[in-house]
Design an enzyme around this catalytic site. Structure first.
Site, PDB file in Angstrom:
ATOM      1  N   ASP A  82      18.833  33.172  -2.133  1.00  0.00           N
ATOM      2  CA  ASP A  82      18.602  32.356  -3.151  1.00  0.00           C
ATOM      3  C   ASP A  82      18.519  31.127  -2.221  1.00  0.00           C
ATOM      4  O   ASP A  82      19.445  30.856  -1.150  1.00  0.00           O
ATOM      5  CB  ASP A  82      20.079  32.712  -3.746  1.00  0.00           C
ATOM      6  CG  ASP A  82      19.848  31.794  -5.157  1.00  0.00           C
ATOM      7  OD1 ASP A  82      18.960  31.711  -6.776  1.00  0.00           O
ATOM      8  OD2 ASP A  82      21.525  31.320  -5.451  1.00  0.00           O
ATOM      9  N   GLU A 104      13.316  31.592  -1.135  1.00  0.00           N
ATOM     10  CA  GLU A 104      13.644  30.807  -2.087  1.00  0.00           C
ATOM     11  C   GLU A 104      13.462  29.192  -1.773  1.00  0.00           C
ATOM     12  O   GLU A 104      14.502  28.579  -1.262  1.00  0.00           O
ATOM     13  CB  GLU A 104      14.275  30.790  -3.250  1.00  0.00           C
ATOM     14  CG  GLU A 104      14.100  30.037  -4.767  1.00  0.00           C
ATOM     15  CD  GLU A 104      15.105  30.175  -5.723  1.00  0.00           C
ATOM     16  OE1 GLU A 104      14.754  30.189  -6.787  1.00  0.00           O
ATOM     17  OE2 GLU A 104      16.723  30.525  -5.080  1.00  0.00           O
TER      18      GLU A 104
END
Length: 681
Positions: A322, A359
């Protein structure tokens, strides 16, 4: 004598003299280990002063630090703008393998043994070119599945139940990517509103599994049983040939902003773990209140040790990072593709073979870095997502409103063939993790049914969630009974799913998109642990049809290696494990420059052949037509191709009334805004 690895063996380990705890804090001037009573969570039965070794590591030993024992640490240090010591507060130890809640938002560490019989189970080691990711939520996946015993629904055991595994293997995906399962808590704001952090992007500890996802029996038995259930889930998924990828959130912690709760890191070494300026103000590039500082050695080591633990002790197959740009920010806060942490993750022998997916953005300066991660990493390709949505939705809406689409087919074709303009020649098509939707944003069904977000239920007056959805409701906002609109929406979903699963790169399906799951227009339902997010298993006929279409597409992807090259091809060369691509217009002639960019010429015939190092060559023809008027194409006459066999047509729910065999040079009718896949032979 200097210790070659002063950060070795952090956390608890067994020794001949009992348990030893090692904790890093370069800023502390005192630390003590607290042992809690086995029955009274508020009674500290023993404290052990810890001694400082080298490089800021503190250690303490006691024979009572054994499996099942609850413990914590207290840390004291100097007062200063960058410090936040609270020596009266007992903190969670960062390397805890188990946690228990002891009231409200108070937590204690627990020693776990971690012993588990894998019974010969091994990782599937699915090659990247054969990987199909299925992004799912542990609770949401099985909470409403009546084929699972009630006590196991919404749990790790429910995810590994035979009915769940049978569904996933029948669908044809190869890996389950789980939204965060590291122990997490809800933000203070949500708790006050009576809401919960359903997604889990608010990590409390990077080693302990989230206990609330275990069955009630395992929770009551304690952290050892929770970990055992988690490992059992991994084992059963592996035995079914399914890999397990974890969505990991190392970029920030659950301690929120400077005045947020103190659980662990802030009280241990605020200056050493979090980015801040000289006044002590946090530098927040995550949008979550704090940012872990990976220009420092100890936070970097924490991430590596956590990854090694999950990859080896728990047998996890891969990680999706993330806000991964945060992990690559240097001392000056700038993103560095050669950052030591990014390099160490990719090069670590203990992480060999582990899938790494970034990401590639955060919310800080220079935060959008799609295509800029180093070799060894794949990346969520938001350029792919936006272009494919625009082609099938935004451009169609523009054509209806203004008489012509907003763009031609050129950029669509580039991303279809592996996004070579995004990923440099030193990387591969497999660096592109392709997706149309993800957990954040509209579902695939909602992309076709809503023009704007409907997030009032999130408690932020519809301010949260993106306003850039690249969606098209086809004439009515939300539910409708209009048959023409419903048919157009279903075809749009088939086009989006077909594009995703027939593109070069690694595809990711969001759980439920394969049967048209809706979130009623909410594009940010992070705070709803309810049927809004849980998968429904009571499917209408059209949903069953869409699921069958997804299965058909996944089978076509498996059986046709031309669709999944490992390398980019080069003009005039035969590159092993790449694809030889030929592009034809609707007339069956080579695409001209004007055809690539013209909004009125949105038809392409993509003839692609594999260049296998092993096995037989394979060639397919993908016809893409991006205008709503029907068109007749002339099938390409290509050397060595004697015929075409229809495998799939997005204008139909099935192929029962479709002509299957076609000769080169013959006309083929293609419905408006549709795709056809044919095998060339």
């Amino acid at each position: 004598m200097t210790d070659a690895d002063p950060l070795r063996n952090l956390g608890v380990r067994a020794t001949a003299h009992g348990g030893e705890l090692r904790v890093w804090s370069a800023s502390a001037d005192a630390m003590e280990l607290c042992i809690f009573d086995e029955t009274d969570p508020n009674w500290i039965v023993k404290t052990v002063p810890m001694t400082q070794e080298v490089a800021g590591v503190w250690s303490g030993r006691t024979r009572t630090l054994t499996p099942g024992r609850r413990y914590g640490i207290r840390v004291a240090g100097p007062v200063g703008p960058e410090n936040a010591f609270r020596p009266e507060k007992t903190l969670v130890e960062p390397y805890s393998r188990g946690l228990v809640r002891v009231g409200g938002q108070q937590w204690q560490s627990v020693v776990v043994d971690g012993d588990f019989d894998w019974a010969g189970s091994t990782k599937p080691a699915t090659p990247m070119d054969r990987t199909v990711v299925y992004e799912a939520h542990v609770r949401g996946m099985s909470k409403l599945n009546r084929a699972i015993p009630p006590a196991l629904r919404g749990t790790y055991a429910g995810l590994a139940h035979p009915s769940t595994i049978a569904y996933l293997t029948d669908l044809g995906v190869t890996a389950v990517e789980l939204l965060p399962v590291h122990a997490f808590v809800s933000e203070q704001r949500l708790v006050k509103q009576g809401l919960t952090n359903y997604w889990g992007y608010n990590t409390l500890n990077f080693f302990a599994p989230h206990a609330d996802y275990a069955s009630l029996a395992a929770q009551q038995a304690g952290p050892e049983a929770v970990l055992r259930e988690f490992k059992g889930m991994v084992k059963l998924l592996h035995e079914a040939g399914l890999e397990v990828i974890l969505d990991v959130v190392y970029n920030h912690t659950a301690e929120e902003g400077r005045n947020g709760p103190v659980h662990s890191f802030r009280g241990i070494d605020n200056a050493g773990y979090y980015r801040q300026d000289q006044s002590g103000a946090y530098i927040d590039v995550t949008g979550c209140g704090n940012t872990v500082d990976f220009s420092r050695t100890a936070p970097t080591r924490l991430v590596l040790d956590s990854l090694r633990y999950w990859a080896n002790e728990v047998q996890i197959d891969g990680f999706r990072f993330d806000l991964a740009v945060t992990l690559g920010r240097d001392r000056n806060g700038e993103f560095d593709p050669e950052h030591p942490l990014l390099a160490a993750i990719a090069d670590d022998p203990q992480l060999a073979g582990v899938k790494l997916v970034a990401e590639p953005w955060d919310v800080g300066p220079g935060g959008w870095q799609t295509g800029n991660f180093p070799a060894g990493w794949s990346e969520w390709n938001d350029r792919y997502r936006d272009r494919m949505r625009d082609f099938w939705l935004g451009d169609i809406a523009a054509a209806r409103a203004g008489g012509h689409a907003a763009s031609g087919i050129g950029r669509f074709a580039t991303h279809l063939a592996g996004s070579s303009t995004t990923f440099s020649s030193g990387r591969r098509p497999l660096a592109s993790l392709n997706f149309i939707t993800a957990h954040d944003g509209f579902t695939m069904a909602d992309l076709t049914a809503y023009n704007v977000k409907h997030n009032v239920g999130n408690g932020e007056s519809n301010r949260d969630g993106t306003d850039k959805n690249n969606s098209f409701n086809h004439g009515v906002e939300g539910p409708t009974r209009d048959r023409a609109i419903l048919a157009a929406r279903r075809k749009a979903m088939r086009n989006l799913m077909g594009t995703l699963l027939l593109s070069a790169g690694v595809p990711m399906i969001t759980a439920g998109d394969e049967f048209g799951r809706s979130q009623r227009g909410n594009n940010n339902p992070y705070c709803h642990d309810s049927e809004l997010n849980w998968l429904s298993w009571d499917l209408d006929d059209w949903q069953q049809d869409l699921r069958r279409v997804t299965r058909t597409l996944l089978r076509a992807r498996r059986e046709n290696p031309a669709l999944r090259p490992s390398h980019f091809g080069r003009p005039g060369e035969e590159v092993p494990s790449a694809s030889q691509m030929e592009w034809y217009d609707a007339n069956g002639t080579a695409m001209g420059e004007e055809n690539w960019n013209s909004p009125s010429q949105r038809t392409v015939q993509y003839l692609v052949a594999s260049t296998p190092e092993h096995g037989e060559p394979n060639r397919v023809l993908l016809i893409v037509h991006g205008l709503e008027a029907d068109v007749t194409v002339s099938l390409p006459e290509h050397p060595g191709v004697v015929g075409y066999t229809t495998l799939w047509d997005s204008s139909h729910d099935d192929l029962r009334e479709t002509v299957i065999e076609h000769a080169p040079g013959t006309p083929l009718s293609v419905a408006g805004a549709s795709m056809q896949l044919l095998r060339a032979h």
